[in-house]
Enzyme design. Structure first.
Site, PDB file in Angstrom:
ATOM      1  N   LYS A   1      57.542  45.243  54.353  1.00 39.70           N
ATOM      2  CA  LYS A   1      58.494  45.335  53.113  1.00 39.70           C
ATOM      3  C   LYS A   1      59.798  44.862  53.645  1.00 39.70           C
ATOM      4  O   LYS A   1      60.278  45.380  54.576  1.00 39.70           O
ATOM      5  CB  LYS A   1      58.418  46.545  52.559  1.00 39.70           C
ATOM      6  CG  LYS A   1      59.234  46.367  51.238  1.00 39.70           C
ATOM      7  CD  LYS A   1      59.138  47.735  50.463  1.00 39.70           C
ATOM      8  CE  LYS A   1      59.722  47.823  49.016  1.00 39.70           C
ATOM      9  NZ  LYS A   1      59.661  49.034  48.417  1.00 39.70           N
TER      10      LYS A   1
ATOM     11  N   SER B   1      58.359  48.744  43.236  1.00 42.66           N
ATOM     12  CA  SER B   1      58.990  47.890  43.914  1.00 42.66           C
ATOM     13  C   SER B   1      58.398  47.140  44.870  1.00 42.66           C
ATOM     14  O   SER B   1      58.650  45.738  45.459  1.00 42.66           O
ATOM     15  CB  SER B   1      60.221  48.332  44.476  1.00 42.66           C
ATOM     16  OG  SER B   1      60.268  49.235  45.486  1.00 42.66           O
TER      17      SER B   1
ATOM     18  N   SER C   1      57.162  53.446  43.761  1.00 40.05           N
ATOM     19  CA  SER C   1      56.825  51.903  44.278  1.00 40.05           C
ATOM     20  C   SER C   1      55.691  51.681  45.447  1.00 40.05           C
ATOM     21  O   SER C   1      55.665  50.734  45.712  1.00 40.05           O
ATOM     22  CB  SER C   1      58.294  51.627  44.885  1.00 40.05           C
ATOM     23  OG  SER C   1      59.112  51.196  43.870  1.00 40.05           O
TER      24      SER C   1
HETATM   25  N1  GLN Z   1      60.109  52.007  39.620  1.00 41.78           N
HETATM   26  C1  GLN Z   1      61.045  52.980  39.911  1.00 41.78           C
HETATM   27  C2  GLN Z   1      62.475  52.531  39.852  1.00 41.78           C
HETATM   28  O1  GLN Z   1      62.639  51.272  39.286  1.00 41.78           O
HETATM   29  C3  GLN Z   1      60.615  53.396  41.244  1.00 41.78           C
HETATM   30  C4  GLN Z   1      60.959  52.555  42.082  1.00 41.78           C
HETATM   31  C5  GLN Z   1      60.706  52.903  43.702  1.00 41.78           C
HETATM   32  O2  GLN Z   1      59.908  53.549  43.934  1.00 41.78           O
HETATM   33  N2  GLN Z   1      61.592  52.294  44.607  1.00 41.78           N
HETATM   34  O3  GLN Z   1      63.545  53.192  40.193  1.00 41.78           O
END
Ligand code: GLN
Length: 504
Positions: free
Chosen positions: A78, A171, A195
């Site tokens: 990532k 994400s 995410s």
């Molecule tokens: N979807 C959540 C956010 O937008 C979690 C994102 C994540 O876990 N990095 O904050």
């Protein structure tokens, strides 16, 4: 020879060990698949020279009998993980062509154990999002085509504006899409509010967010430091366990990483779950939840019961406050973490008439809409006069959420079973453009786990009526990832793996 990219990590390991193929051949097969799958936009940077050099070194090590746990296994990383000498962007324009002079601890440990880097994976900008549509590099496409679409229709959309194709979750959408599309044998990901687990659920892959402190955060671009955790996405429960064993561990460079021995997580895969108590929290039965999700949840409980686990109803009464509290705590921490991107220290710099003007122009140009929204919310809830009303209350709620779990665990519950997401994957461009809360609602089942610092495993539990994968989530006691792997294998054995068909 069979398609090497279709193998699981574990089978590839066996093939390498028996000499059926070399690490170089395995890397080459994946590099070719990456090239053929470029339109999915899973990778923001391919590193073929590095991959082949690492694979060659791996083959040489194997010849001298020095094979590590992940010897010769090609992985995607990532783009939130700093990789020495390799551009790292966090999916943002503001980092420009930032090339870190250091390697994140987690990736260092993967290379220590023999893994091979294929490239850097797309993600929502600074890991903010649930669909991988906020990346400065554009959306990632879920390799699972929309239900009732012909392959030709899907190919046409892929070559065009991509609208209507499915999101891979976010994400870590590059990670989930790359694993599902066989563009790597496993991927690193990060999870601040879901995410790892939500993208895994949307692509029929397996992902685990470890207990807070289990993996080092050093060298990983920070979003919300008290919630962020590194973890893997892979094709199977066992593959995740193998990756976790390398990724976990104490790191003096991260004061929140915990000094506890790392178990061999793979040994937990296949272990009996007889007599374990699994809690079904009634508060996760949210209004408007599709019947199919409810049915999946029931089926998951039945699978665990069939393997000898006891299923009990439990209550986690503060669940309904988790999402609003998360969307205060996470932006608050993000606004503070993102203050460092000022055009002076890293990446993009837009000149201005003075230093303030330079800061403003750089940040206005470098950050995308969602990131700006989070910075504004974060600075607002931390500002004098609002701090007590929002941030402090959210922190108190966080303690109550954690206590809910502590109470059920103290009563003998070993793990909690919930759906991973309130729906299957949705279409690109379908959600959140008018109302960001619509997007935030995707995290309803996952954010509690980060707020409480617990481990959570997401894996395919079945499909909906249209054939799209649906994910289940297992939430564990702190530092008891092993039980999650044992339970996860039981579900995988009964539900089967979800394998995406290739059409791109
Ligand atoms: N979807 C959540 C956010 O937008 C979690 C994102 C994540 O876990 N990095 O904050």
């Amino acid at each position: 020879m069979t398609d090497l990219t279709a193998l699981t990590l574990d089978d590839a390991r066996k093939g390498l060990a028996s000499g059926a193929f070399t690490a170089v051949e395995l890397a080459e097969a994946h590099l070719a698949a990456m090239e053929a799958g470029r339109a999915l936009n899973a990778y923001v940077l391919e590193t073929p020279e590095q991959a082949l050099a690492m694979a060659k070194a791996s083959d040489a090590r194997r010849k001298t009998g020095e094979a590590g746990r992940l010897e010769g296994i090609p992985l995607g990383i990532k783009d939130l993980y700093a990789t020495e000498g390799v551009r790292t962007t966090a999916g943002s324009k503001i980092l420009g062509n930032f090339v870190p002079p250091y390697e994140s601890t987690v990736t260092k440990q993967l290379w220590r154990d023999g893994a091979v880097m294929l490239g850097k994976l797309n993600n929502d900008e600074f890991a903010m999002g649930s669909s991988n549509e906020t990346s400065a590099f554009g959306p990632v496409v879920n390799p699972i085509p929309p239900a009732n679409w012909s392959e030709e229709q899907a190919r046409k959309a892929l070559a065009g504006d991509k609208q209507g194709l499915l999101v891979p979750g976010g994400s870590s959408g590059g990670s989930s899409a790359a694993v599902a599309a066989h563009l790597c044998l496993g991927a690193t990901a990060t999870d601040t509010g879901g995410s790892i687990r939500q993208p895994a659920a949307f692509t029929g892959t397996v992902g685990i967010k470890p207990t807070y402190g289990r993996c080092s955060r050093w060298g990983i671009v920070a979003f919300a430091s008290s919630l962020d955790q590194a973890g893997p996405i892979a094709k199977t429960v066992k593959d995740c366990a193998a990756l976790m064993t390398s990724m976990a561990g104490h790191d003096p460079m991260d004061s929140t990483s915990v000094d506890m021995p790392v178990p061999d997580y793979e040994a937990a895969v296949g272990r009996s779950v007889k007599g374990l108590t699994i809690g079904i929290p009634r508060e996760y039965r949210v209004e408007g939840m599709p019947e199919e999700i409810e049915a999946l949840w029931k089926k998951g409980a039945e699978m665990l019961k069939a393997a000898g686990a006891n299923i009990v109803d439990i209550s986690l009464p503060h669940t309904k406050y988790a999402l609003p509290a998360y969307y205060i705590v996470a932006p608050a921490e993000a606004s503070s973490n993102l203050a460092r991107y000022d055009g002076v220290r890293y990446g993009l710099r837009v000149p201005g008439k003075d230093i303030i003007d330079l800061y403003e122009k750089t940040r206005a140009e470098g950050f995308g809409r969602e990131v700006k929204r989070r910075i504004m919310i974060g600075t607002y809830v931390l500002s004098a006069g609002y701090y007590d009303a929002y941030y402090l209350r959210a922190q108190k709620i966080r303690t109550l959420i954690k206590r809910d779990f502590e109470e059920v665990y103290a009563k003998g519950v070993h793990a909690v079973l919930t759906p991973a997401t309130p729906s299957a994957a949705f279409g690109i461009g379908e959600k959140g453009s008018a109302d960001p809360v619509e997007m935030y609602l995707n995290d309803i089942f996952t954010v509690t786990v980060n707020m409480a610092g617990l481990p959570g495993l997401a894996l395919p539990g079945g499909t909906d009526s249209k054939g799209l994968p649906l994910g289940l989530q297992l939430i564990g006691r702190p530092f008891d990832e092993e039980t999650l792997f044992s339970l996860g294998q039981v579900i995988e054995d009964q539900a089967g793996r979800f394998v995406a068909r290739r059409w791109w």
